[in-house]
Design an enzyme around this catalytic site. Structure first.
Site, short mmCIF file in Angstrom:
data_model
loop_
_atom_site.label_atom_id
_atom_site.label_comp_id
_atom_site.label_asym_id
_atom_site.label_seq_id
_atom_site.Cartn_x
_atom_site.Cartn_y
_atom_site.Cartn_z
N TYR A 1 12.43 -16.88 -7.41
CA TYR A 1 12.80 -15.58 -7.95
C TYR A 1 14.32 -15.48 -8.09
CZ TYR A 1 8.03 -14.11 -6.76
OH TYR A 1 6.67 -14.00 -6.68
N GLU B 1 4.04 6.59 8.44
CA GLU B 1 3.72 7.40 7.25
C GLU B 1 4.69 8.57 7.05
OE1 GLU B 1 -0.43 8.25 7.91
OE2 GLU B 1 -1.07 6.44 6.84
N ASP C 1 0.85 -1.21 0.00
CA ASP C 1 0.00 0.00 0.00
C ASP C 1 0.88 1.25 0.00
OD1 ASP C 1 0.86 -0.80 2.54
OD2 ASP C 1 -0.79 0.19 3.57
#
Ligand SMILES: [Zn+2]
Ligand SMILES: [Zn+2]
Length: 440
Positions: A343, A419, A145
């Protein structure tokens, strides 16, 4: 006189060559950086809002339908040419700058994890989904996100600088980075579907939040192998079943498997040059036999291999196979080695990494380390790096002053990135694009 004229001519030639190559004078670039930083600060409230909305509505790999529709709509609003449905739910958006030049790719991953959130945040996920046929909680527990909202923020900043860009920006929102059991997806499929073509990408950049408990706004990376290739192997050792009291009447796969376990230890300790890069070969499972007095027919083993150098990876995989097969054959048994490649190594192109180091240094808001330790985690960003020069870096998201020992890492149900790091991520991605196109 002659020498003065030739110096002047050289200066003119140099500036012509510089403009032909798209390089911008330092003063112009400083002015663009100032506008970039200002724009990143101005859109921060939007970036935070996007992040919280995406966090509250996570979707599992290859199911990022709402997410991709939202991103596509925002990119169209910003004037990008947008393609959707790439590798199922991927979104690829192109912005042509005011002048011609190279193509820079910026990538973020979109998928969430089958994790039931325990952060207690007001925008915590309540979402549920189907994973491996089970009903599970769904959470952005890996910080994708953050990745999406920061890249969308960078896309908006770059749209505002469009006239000054000498080249093209390609924004890549990729599904299914975490892998979906039994389904192809993610970067490997994006590459197969041509994400690096039309227009051809000259350099690819991406980032991951967290991974290490560094303070919000820290930027760390290293040239060459940053994250490991994670490969899986299975070995089926076949002997010949017989009575445990008369082992000479059969071939004992338990003893052979034991020799293989020990032989595999020598792949890393005796057979590869450990001064090049580290490597790990682990035997994780070993199963065989049904009763104390029966020599069984077969033993099955499996394990994981982690490497940090593409050439060494090939070598280790080949040596694991050879070691198991040869030890088995020495005892009259057979070993079937099945390699399941995961990967690749996340490889930071050394020249590109050196070139872009000042760009990342300029924006780092806490620790800056251009020679960080590699991590044994894997990342499918590595598929882009197999095709074009690429640079991947880590963005710290731990709250300032937090105890690193108490940190809830990526994939934890309590993973809660700070944040405060968002603005650094927006500036970093936008700066890499601007600086790369400016010939920095
Ligand atoms: Zn993850
Ligand atoms: Zn991740």
């Amino acid at each position: 006189m002659t020498s003065t004229r030739s110096i002047a001519a050289t200066a003119v030639l140099t500036s012509l060559l510089a403009s032909a190559a798209g390089a911008q004078p330092a003063s112009t670039l400083d002015a663009i950086h100032a506008r970039l930083d200002k724009a990143a600060g101005a859109i921060l409230p939007k970036v935070v809002a996007w992040r919280r909305d995406l966090h509250a509505h996570p979707e599992l790999g290859n199911q990022e339908v709402r997410t991709s529709a939202f991103l596509a709509e925002q990119l169209r609003r910003l004037g990008y040419e947008v393609a959707t449905g790439v590798a199922k739910t991927g979104v690829v958006a192109v912005l042509k700058g005011g002048r011609p030049g190279p193509v820079v790719g910026l990538r973020a991953d979109m998928d969430a994890l089958p994790v039931t959130e325990e952060t207690g945040l007001p925008f915590a996920s309540q979402a549920r989904g189907q994973y491996n046929g089970r009903d599970v909680g769904v959470m952005h527990a890996c910080g994708h996100d953050f990745h999406m909202s920061m890249l969308l923020g960078a896309a908006e900043v770059l749209a505002g600088l469009k006239a000054d860009l000498a080249g093209t920006v390609k924004i890549v929102f990729q599904p299914a980075e975490e892998g979906v059991p039994g389904e192809p997806g993610g970067a490997e499929v994006m590459v197969k579907e041509g994400v690096l073509e039309n227009p051809k990408v000259d350099a690819m950049f991406g980032l991951h939040v967290g991974i290490t408990p560094l303070e919000a706004g820290s930027i760390t990376f290293r040239p060459k192998g940053l994250m490991a290739a994670g490969d899986t192997y299975r070995i089926i050792v076949k002997g010949r079943q017989t009575h445990g009291a008369m082992p000479w009447a059969g071939v004992d796969p338990i003893v052979v498997a034991s020799q293989i376990v020990l032989g595999l230890q020598t792949v890393v300790s005796r057979q590869i040059d450990l001064t090049t890069a580290p490597a790990v070969v682990t035997v994780g499972t070993i199963e065989g036999g049904s009763r104390h007095n029966i020599v069984p027919d077969e033993v099955r083993m499996s394990g994981t291999i982690r490497t940090f150098d593409p050439d060494m990876r090939k070598e280790v995989l080949a040596r694991v196979k050879r070691t198991a097969e040869s030890i088995a054959s020495a005892s009259g048994a057979t070993a079937e080695v099945i390699l399941d490649e995961g990967y690749p190594v996340t490889w930071n192109d050394p020249a590109l990494t050196e070139r872009m180091t000042p760009s990342l240094k300029r924006v780092a808001a806490a620790t800056f380390n251009a020679n960080a330790q590699p991590t044994t985690t894997s990342e499918d960003f590595s598929y882009y790096g197999q095709k074009v020069p690429a640079l991947y870096f880590f963005l710290g998201v731990a709250p300032k002053g937090a105890d690193p020992a108490a940190w809830a890492a990526n994939h934890s149900p309590r993973f809660s990135p700070d944040e405060a790091a968002l603005v650094t991520g927006v500036r970093a991605l936008a700066s890499l694009a601007v600086d790369f196109l400016a010939g920095r």
